[in-house]
Enzyme design. Structure first.
Site, PDB file in Angstrom:
ATOM      1  N   HIS A   1       1.848   9.516  -5.449  1.00  0.00           N
ATOM      2  CA  HIS A   1       0.784   9.312  -4.461  1.00  0.00           C
ATOM      3  C   HIS A   1       1.307   9.440  -3.032  1.00  0.00           C
ATOM      4  CE1 HIS A   1      -3.250   7.032  -3.786  1.00  0.00           C
ATOM      5  NE2 HIS A   1      -3.086   7.995  -2.903  1.00  0.00           N
TER       6      HIS A   1
ATOM      7  N   TYR B   1      -6.248   2.572  -6.102  1.00  0.00           N
ATOM      8  CA  TYR B   1      -7.691   2.450  -5.885  1.00  0.00           C
ATOM      9  C   TYR B   1      -8.266   1.247  -6.640  1.00  0.00           C
ATOM     10  CZ  TYR B   1      -7.490   7.382  -4.345  1.00  0.00           C
ATOM     11  OH  TYR B   1      -7.192   8.572  -3.723  1.00  0.00           O
TER      12      TYR B   1
END
Length: 278
Positions: free
Chosen positions: A110, A52
């Site tokens: 992730h 991110y």
């Protein structure tokens, strides 16, 4: 949903708070303001990730908030480029520097790697926990076959949660059922279907009956199924409304009507990362 999913009492016990703040696609001043406002309103769980590129901004906002670190539940996720046995811990240490903390509460893989054996990544995560860098470990975006590999490697009791895309339009029944049968908790992202659900007539009818919003109904639906949610927002009113979904109680009929909205509408399936979905 299936009978197993229809009974919240059957949900796996979890250390993960039922509702937190997601920060996907939020950066710079935008994510700082979102986190500061959320913490001011009473949020105590924050979800971020290395990819991110906002961990430093999240850390700055937390530091400025004055909320004691021990009152927060902070999650980050290891990107695929850092899943190797020698890379995972140094990358997590860098994340901790960005987040201005000596540990996170939860660290997730992730996305599954096609190049690094899952066993290597999970064992590195276990080592990170032993070193005190993270309190809990888990996975994200797995299918049932990958969950089984994870269970075979570290044991189901070591997997704090499995974070996946899940909404009334994409209920991921097979993988959620499989996880629950093994005592693994589920966290949902994209619970609002990337905004598509805000125009859903069934949610509108239920929302009207409860004097609630579409988003509150969708979030309450997931939480009543024992699934944690991490919606994001940059607007104070929406952040406050999402937080209030924790106290909304839907009837069995409400739940069944929302369960019937399943349509396999997946929003996130990046080529080169996504597994073969169940």
């Amino acid at each position: 949903m299936t009978d197993t999913l229809a009974h919240p009492a059957a949900a796996a016990l979890s250390v993960v708070p039922p509702l937190g703040l997601g920060t996907f696609r939020l950066k710079g001043d935008v994510v700082q303001q979102s986190v500061r406002t959320a913490l001011e309103l009473g949020y105590r769980a924050i979800d971020t990730a290395q990819i991110y590129e906002n961990e430093a901004d999240v850390g700055s906002a937390i530091a400025a908030s004055g909320v004691p670190r021990q009152d927060l539940f902070l999650t980050t996720k290891i990107w695929v480029a850092h899943l190797g046995a020698d890379a995972l811990i140094p990358s997590l240490q860098q994340s901790l520097e960005h987040l201005r903390t000596d540990h996170v509460d939860l660290t997730l893989i992730h996305w599954p790697s096609r190049d690094v054996p899952l066993q290597d990544s999970l064992r590195a995560l276990q080592r990170a926990r032993e070193l005190g860098l993270t309190r809990h470990i888990g996975v994200s975006n797995f299918n049932t076959a990958l969950l089984q590999q994870a269970i075979d490697t570290v044991g189901a009791d070591q997997i704090a949660t499995h974070q996946i895309e899940l909404s009334p339009y994409l209920q991921n029944r097979a993988v959620v059922d499989f996880a629950r049968q093994h005592g693994i908790h589920t966290t949902s992202y994209m619970t609002l279907g990337y905004g598509k659900l805000l125009g859903e007539p069934v949610l509108a009818e239920i929302a009207t009956a409860h004097s609630a919003s579409h988003a509150q109904v969708a979030l309450a639906w997931a939480m009543q199924h024992g699934i944690a949610v991490i919606p994001s927002s940059t607007q104070r009113a929406h952040l406050q409304s999402n937080l209030a979904s924790r106290t909304l109680r839907l009837s069995a009929d409400d739940m069944a009507r929302i369960d019937a909205l399943e349509r396999g509408d997946r929003q996130v399936s990046p080529e080169g990362l996504a597994p073969v979905w169940d």
